[in-house]
Design an enzyme around this catalytic site. Structure first.
Site, PDB file in Angstrom:
ATOM      1  N   GLU A 234       0.825  -1.201   0.000  1.00 25.36           N
ATOM      2  CA  GLU A 234       0.000   0.000   0.000  1.00 25.36           C
ATOM      3  C   GLU A 234       0.861   1.254   0.000  1.00 25.36           C
ATOM      4  O   GLU A 234       0.545   2.252  -0.664  1.00 25.36           O
ATOM      5  CB  GLU A 234      -0.927  -0.013   1.226  1.00 25.36           C
ATOM      6  CG  GLU A 234      -2.099   0.933   1.127  1.00 25.36           C
ATOM      7  CD  GLU A 234      -3.185   0.612   2.166  1.00 25.36           C
ATOM      8  OE1 GLU A 234      -3.690  -0.523   2.145  1.00 25.36           O
ATOM      9  OE2 GLU A 234      -3.503   1.487   2.973  1.00 25.36           O
TER      10      GLU A 234
ATOM     11  N   GLU B 225       2.062   1.713  -3.405  1.00 21.85           N
ATOM     12  CA  GLU B 225       0.950   2.214  -4.225  1.00 21.85           C
ATOM     13  C   GLU B 225       0.751   3.713  -4.009  1.00 21.85           C
ATOM     14  O   GLU B 225       0.580   4.483  -4.963  1.00 21.85           O
ATOM     15  CB  GLU B 225      -0.326   1.444  -3.873  1.00 21.85           C
ATOM     16  CG  GLU B 225      -1.518   1.783  -4.774  1.00 21.85           C
ATOM     17  CD  GLU B 225      -2.795   1.081  -4.338  1.00 21.85           C
ATOM     18  OE1 GLU B 225      -2.761   0.289  -3.372  1.00 21.85           O
ATOM     19  OE2 GLU B 225      -3.833   1.350  -4.963  1.00 21.85           O
TER      20      GLU B 225
ATOM     21  N   CYS C 161      -8.355  -1.866   4.461  1.00 26.11           N
ATOM     22  CA  CYS C 161      -8.215  -3.017   5.367  1.00 26.11           C
ATOM     23  C   CYS C 161      -9.525  -3.414   6.006  1.00 26.11           C
ATOM     24  O   CYS C 161      -9.691  -4.539   6.435  1.00 26.11           O
ATOM     25  CB  CYS C 161      -7.252  -2.691   6.491  1.00 26.11           C
ATOM     26  SG  CYS C 161      -5.698  -2.093   5.921  1.00 26.11           S
TER      27      CYS C 161
ATOM     28  N   SER D 253      -7.284   1.970  -2.057  1.00 29.84           N
ATOM     29  CA  SER D 253      -6.100   1.190  -2.383  1.00 29.84           C
ATOM     30  C   SER D 253      -6.591  -0.149  -2.931  1.00 29.84           C
ATOM     31  O   SER D 253      -7.593  -0.690  -2.468  1.00 29.84           O
ATOM     32  CB  SER D 253      -5.278   0.962  -1.120  1.00 29.84           C
ATOM     33  OG  SER D 253      -4.441  -0.151  -1.290  1.00 29.84           O
TER      34      SER D 253
ATOM     35  N   LYS E 202     -15.502  -9.447   8.431  1.00 28.26           N
ATOM     36  CA  LYS E 202     -14.491 -10.307   7.837  1.00 28.26           C
ATOM     37  C   LYS E 202     -15.115 -11.608   7.340  1.00 28.26           C
ATOM     38  O   LYS E 202     -14.596 -12.245   6.429  1.00 28.26           O
ATOM     39  CB  LYS E 202     -13.402 -10.616   8.863  1.00 28.26           C
ATOM     40  CG  LYS E 202     -12.510  -9.432   9.175  1.00 28.26           C
ATOM     41  CD  LYS E 202     -11.420  -9.233   8.136  1.00 28.26           C
ATOM     42  CE  LYS E 202     -10.634  -7.958   8.402  1.00 28.26           C
ATOM     43  NZ  LYS E 202      -9.913  -7.499   7.211  1.00 28.26           N
TER      44      LYS E 202
ATOM     45  N   GLU F 284     -16.358 -10.719   4.075  1.00 29.99           N
ATOM     46  CA  GLU F 284     -15.234 -10.506   3.169  1.00 29.99           C
ATOM     47  C   GLU F 284     -14.689 -11.838   2.648  1.00 29.99           C
ATOM     48  O   GLU F 284     -14.457 -12.009   1.444  1.00 29.99           O
ATOM     49  CB  GLU F 284     -14.128  -9.731   3.885  1.00 29.99           C
ATOM     50  CG  GLU F 284     -12.962  -9.349   2.986  1.00 29.99           C
ATOM     51  CD  GLU F 284     -11.805  -8.722   3.762  1.00 29.99           C
ATOM     52  OE1 GLU F 284     -11.516  -9.175   4.881  1.00 29.99           O
ATOM     53  OE2 GLU F 284     -11.200  -7.782   3.246  1.00 29.99           O
TER      54      GLU F 284
ATOM     55  N   GLU G 281     -14.670 -12.677  -5.133  1.00 25.97           N
ATOM     56  CA  GLU G 281     -13.341 -12.327  -5.650  1.00 25.97           C
ATOM     57  C   GLU G 281     -12.235 -13.027  -4.868  1.00 25.97           C
ATOM     58  O   GLU G 281     -11.103 -13.100  -5.344  1.00 25.97           O
ATOM     59  CB  GLU G 281     -13.072 -10.820  -5.522  1.00 25.97           C
ATOM     60  CG  GLU G 281     -14.100  -9.886  -6.069  1.00 25.97           C
ATOM     61  CD  GLU G 281     -15.152  -9.548  -5.030  1.00 25.97           C
ATOM     62  OE1 GLU G 281     -16.118 -10.325  -4.947  1.00 25.97           O
ATOM     63  OE2 GLU G 281     -15.031  -8.541  -4.328  1.00 25.97           O
TER      64      GLU G 281
ATOM     65  N   CYS H 279     -10.141  -1.628  14.879  1.00 24.79           N
ATOM     66  CA  CYS H 279     -10.464  -3.050  15.068  1.00 24.79           C
ATOM     67  C   CYS H 279     -10.601  -3.433  16.537  1.00 24.79           C
ATOM     68  O   CYS H 279     -11.335  -4.355  16.873  1.00 24.79           O
ATOM     69  CB  CYS H 279      -9.394  -3.917  14.423  1.00 24.79           C
ATOM     70  SG  CYS H 279      -9.171  -3.532  12.690  1.00 24.79           S
TER      71      CYS H 279
END
Lengths: 395, 596
Positions: B283, B286, B310, B330, B369, B372, B377, B526
């Site tokens: 990142e 990037e 994240c 990102s 999560k 996710e 994907e 988190c």
């Protein structure tokens, strides 16, 4: 009707057609606001929606609030079962209400009024808007900055509760707020607001036109003036009547009963049921004489004769409350369900008769702990019906 | 005018600050008043009525949470009237509640159950209303299960979703006896604008909203001799798990956690912090690339500010609410998903295990999560990259089920590969952490010097303020970064999606000057995630945060680019940051979603 038995004192102010409201408005707007508040306070007018809060004091508290923006709201969310007086006022003498709102705006320092109109009264809107237009035109002519908008409710009973009404107007779910803060400092949009019932405003017209004394001379101590009563049920002459406060219920039944009146529900579903044996001792007003009970009311008087099952009456009220509770607070939401399903269970024999006593205790808790007047007042009809007609609940 | 008020509570005279409620005053006096709808994170509702107290001179009882103290108030918190009313209210709530406690996921961690126990509600005299309502359980979401029969309508979830997250996935519907908490048009939770953040779960007093648990699936995998079960643990878990194990809030239990996981039978206990470090390299590169294109090559098509990616709650939020800004994100996967993709490729190859036989489990402070890992994907390894996601709470349940006495466990170390990490990876668990970790690396990459902050602690991006901003001036960079000389790098950090909205609206209006923004969906980052131990409060999150930074300070390595395993993975497997393999395994795309 035999003349000598006639004990009720009729009054005829509200529906009297007055064609000089412009002159009265001009006159009021020239008087100091303090004088107008004093006039109202000395008339001892109390809120005619049912709660009976002194109107003069309400205006005074709101006038004293430092808020830059304030509102006047006419509560026309007439939802109490058995009440139909406000509709009549808005149909027959709407200008009285509008004028009173403008005077209130002058007194508290507000240039915006709202009529919170019950959704079911939508048919009144075109006529009402016409009157409002004329009224605003006149205000403009005399250079008084005050406008009135109609806000249509959507049919929830709870929105007649003033803080739920604010929420509804603000586009939120109609749920009562925590009090304090009170509307006099924290009302619609968080601004100081006067909320008055339609009839209350109409009475202020009378007071402003004829003076506080004229109003004060009607009624009895602590319950001054006249009041509209919506008479329905087992009566040969249902309708709307303006009567002086302080009458005994016996006199009322003598006038309006069908000769077989078993009980009268005073104040609609959230009011009290009075059985025949208590007619003599009960007066209609805000505070009792030294003996007996007195019942404040929004004006709903439902008469029941001996053909009526009081179980059915209560069943009907409780179904109403079970559905019309906003549902946010525990005692009201769950309490109403327990009361309603509870009397059914007793009737069916699924629960013993003593279960009624547990439910009566529950109504005490509801009265003590519910967040707003709705939950607190369910106890009124429940306990007065169950205590007086217990056998009808069981058998 | 004096700023204090005098009241008495149960006869004890007390001086309280003006504006304090009766509940505040009682707490001050060491008196506990039970509450349900009250939560320190949320506005006052005053709807459960459990906290009623008696105030002298008042006909009705007052809700302690909603009633401000007034001069000379005499308050009784335990009079007969109060006790009877309170008991009645608890009985009423139980009558409407599916009180089949032994079959409830929240059995033992339910505020209503606790109250019922405290008040010894031994009978059920009132009619049972719950069965009359025919509620069905909404189990369609991979993250959250909603069971209306257990709901007590305190509206904590509604207020959470509105006030902390600004999402309003849950609202109040209907009235009277039919009043309930509902999603949009009562659609299934996987079919509405919900970020799966789980803050509603974290704030629910009962079992009405819980995480979808995968405990049995993980036990099955562990017991399967043919499976190699790998577990990764997120940074915030190590500062929360202790609470579930009866330890003090803010306990650091990294070593014990590793120990417990090994005893549970996982074949390898690895660290998400490793891929947190990897995220920083990818990142950070990037970001520098974007800056180069924008500032040096004057390429107007480059999207700045760049936003972190994240937090899966934040990702779903921006996909719904700001789909036109997806290119600002990102392209890096979250550390969990980077880890998942590497476990079944890099790790499998190095350990010579058929990826087919690897079961990849992650322990996360998060319910989003779970969603996710379930995204289509996320199959870049050729398999589902992360098979099961467990919350901190689910791990605690497994440890208890296994009969492990957690407090007595020795400290153990993560296995290798993919178990080495730095303090920069650890602070991913706190809001501002990704920003700080990225700056530690990027600044050094560009200038060849450490960030100019004492002990590498970039304090301006730390803290609990909803939106924080920081500017770092770059001076004397290395020659290949000379276009950054004198550039003031502007950063913003937001946590809690209402704050994300503030930053995004700034970006949308074009007034933002930011280069880089970090967003975490949950309050505190988190460590305050929807999968963390219940209860949560600002104080609790503060303590977990202290623990995170203490963990960071105690690490021998504090910068991601110094992690030897990171250097090794680029050498042995990935080649270079943003290289072909990275692109394939560590980066992803986003999907614009509807707002309805």
């Amino acid at each position: 009707m035999v003349a000598h038995s006639y004990q009720l004192k009729r009054a005829d102010f509200i529906f009297k057609n007055e064609n000089d409201w412009e002159r009265i408005l001009d006159k009021m707007l020239k008087r100091p606001t303090r004088e107008l508040i004093n006039e109202l306070m000395s008339s001892e007018l109390k809120g005619r929606g049912g709660a009976g809060f002194p109107t003069g004091l309400k205006w005074k508290l709101t006038a004293e609030d430092p808020s830059d923006t304030k509102f006047v709201i006419c509560n026309a969310d007439e939802g109490e079962p058995g009440t139909f007086k406000d509709r009549e006022i808005l149909t027959k003498v709407p200008y009285k209400v509008l004028m009173a709102m403008a005077v209130c705006g002058y007194v508290i320092g507000s240039n915006q009024g709202y009529i919170y109109l019950r959704g079911e009264y939508k048919f009144l809107v075109p006529e009402l808007n016409k009157v409002i237009q004329e009224f605003e035109y006149y205000c403009k002519q005399i250079g008084h900055d005050f406008s009135i908008k109609i806000f249509l409710g959507s049919g929830a009973y709870i929105c007649g509760e003033e803080t739920a009404l604010f929420e509804s107007m603000e586009g939120k779910r109609g749920e009562p707020r925590n009090k304090p803060p009170y509307p006099s400092s924290n009302g619609y949009m968080g601004k100081a607001t006067v909320v008055n019932n339609v009839e209350t405003l109409a009475h202020t017209f009378t007071i402003f036109k004829y003076g506080a004394k004229k109003f004060y001379d009607l009624g009895v101590q602590y319950s001054r003036g006249s009041k509209l009563f919506s008479v329905s049920g087992d009566t040969p002459k249902p309708g709307i009547y303006e009567l002086e406060l302080g009458m005994s219920l016996q006199d009322f039944v003598n006038e309006f009963g069908d000769g077989d009146t078993k009980a009268v529900q005073v104040g609609g579903a959230s009011g009290f049921l009075v059985p025949r044996k208590r007619f003599e001792k009960t007066t209609i007003g805000y505070r009792g004489k030294l003996t007996g009970i007195s019942l404040p009311t929004g004006g709903s008087m439902m008469l029941f004769n001996s053909s009526r099952s009081m179980y059915n009456v209560l069943d009907n009220y409780l179904e109403f409350f079970r559905e019309e509770s906003c549902g946010q607070c525990t005692p009201c939401r769950v309490g109403c369900q327990q009361l309603h399903f509870g009397i059914k269970a007793v009737k069916r024999g699924d629960k013993p008769a003593q279960y009624l006593d547990k439910l009566l205790k529950l109504t005490e808790t509801m009265q003590l702990t519910a967040k707003c007047g709705l939950g607190q007042s369910v106890a009124n009809s429940f306990s007065s019906i169950v205590e007086n007609f217990r056998e009808e609940m069981i058998y | 005018m004096s700023n204090t008020i005098h009241v008495t509570i149960n006869g004890i005279a007390l001086e309280v600050e003006k504006g304090k409620t009766i509940l505040d005053a009682a707490n001050q006096a060491g008196m506990i008043i039970p509450t349900l709808c009250f939560h320190k994170d949320l506005c006052i509702a005053g709807n459960c009525r459990v906290c009623v107290v008696e105030v002298s001179g008042q006909k009705r009882l007052a809700a302690a949470c909603a009633t401000p103290c007034e001069e000379e108030m005499e308050i009784q918190t335990n009079s007969l009237k109060v006790r009877n009313s309170r008991k009645h209210i608890i009985e009423l709530l139980l009558s409407e509640h599916n009180a089949d406690c032994t079959k409830c996921y929240k059995n033992g961690n339910c505020e209503l159950q606790e109250l019922a126990s405290e008040y010894k509600i031994m009978t059920q005299d009132f009619l049972r209303l719950a069965p009359m309502k025919n509620y069905t359980i909404d189990q369609f979401s991979p993250s959250i299960i909603k069971d209306d029969s257990k709901c007590i309508r305190c509206q904590r979830c509604v207020r959470t979703c509105a006030e902390l997250q600004g999402v309003n996935a849950l609202t109040v519907a209907y009235k009277g006896d039919e009043m309930k908490i509902a999603s949009f048009f009562e659609k299934a939770m996987n079919d509405v604008v919900c970020t799966n953040c789980g803050q509603c779960v974290n704030h629910c007093p009962t079992g009405a909203l819980v995480e979808r648990n995968y405990i049995e699936e993980v036990w099955d995998a562990i017991s399967d001799p043919d499976k190699h079960v790998v577990v990764q643990t997120a940074p915030a878990v190590r500062v929360g798990l202790g609470e579930e194990m009866g330890m003090e809030v803010g306990s650091r239990v990294t070593g014990k956690m590793v120990s417990a996981l090994k005893r549970l039978g996982f074949n390898a206990v690895l660290d998400t912090d490793f891929t947190a470090d990897l995220t920083i390299i990818e990142e950070g590169t990037e970001l520098l690339n974007r800056l180069k294109k924008a500032l040096k090559e004057k390429d107007n098509s480059v999207k700045l500010p760049m936003a972190t990616s994240c937090s899966p709650g934040w990702i779903k939020y921006i996909e719904h609410m700001y789909p036109e800004f997806l290119e600002h994100l990102s392209t890096c996967k979250s550390p969990q998903q980077m880890f998942g993709a590497l476990v079944k490729t890099y790790y499998a190859k190095a350990r010579k295990i058929d990826p087919e036989n690897i079961v990849s489990v992650s322990i996360m402070p998060c319910t989003a999560k779970k969603f996710e890992a379930n995204r289509p994907e996320m199959h870049d390894s050729g398999y589902r990259d992360v098979d099961y996601v467990l919350t901190t709470r689910e791990l605690a349940i497994m440890i208890k089920q296994a009969g492990i006495d957690f407090k007595k466990l020795p400290d153990e170390k993560f296995d290798r590969l993919m178990g080495e990490s730095t303090g920069a990876g650890v602070i991913f668990g706190a809001t501002g952490g990704v920003m700080e970790a990225a700056l530690r690396t990027a600044y050094e990459l560009v200038t060849g010097r450490e960030v100019p902050f004492e002990n590498l602690n970039i304090t301006p991006v730390r803290g609990m303020e909803g939106v924080r901003q920081a500017t770092i001036k770059i001076e004397n960079p290395l020659t290949q970064w000379d276009f950054l000389d004198g550039v003031e790098l502007k950063c913003a950090v937001a946590h809690g999606l209402v704050n994300a909205q503030k930053v995004m609206d700034e970006v949308k209006s074009g007034t933002s000057q930011y280069h880089f923004i970090e967003v975490m969906a949950c309050p505190g980052g988190c460590l305050g995630g929807g999968g963390q131990p219940i209860p949560t409060s600002p104080e609790i999150r503060e303590k977990r945060m202290e623990a995170i930074y203490a963990e960071d300070a105690g690490m021998p390595l504090r910068k991601s680019h110094e992690n030897p395993e990171i250097l090794k993975i680029y050498q042995d497997f990935l080649g270079e940051p943003l290289g072909l393999k990275s692109h394939h395994l560590l980066h992803t795309k986003y999907i614009g979603r509807d707002r309805l």
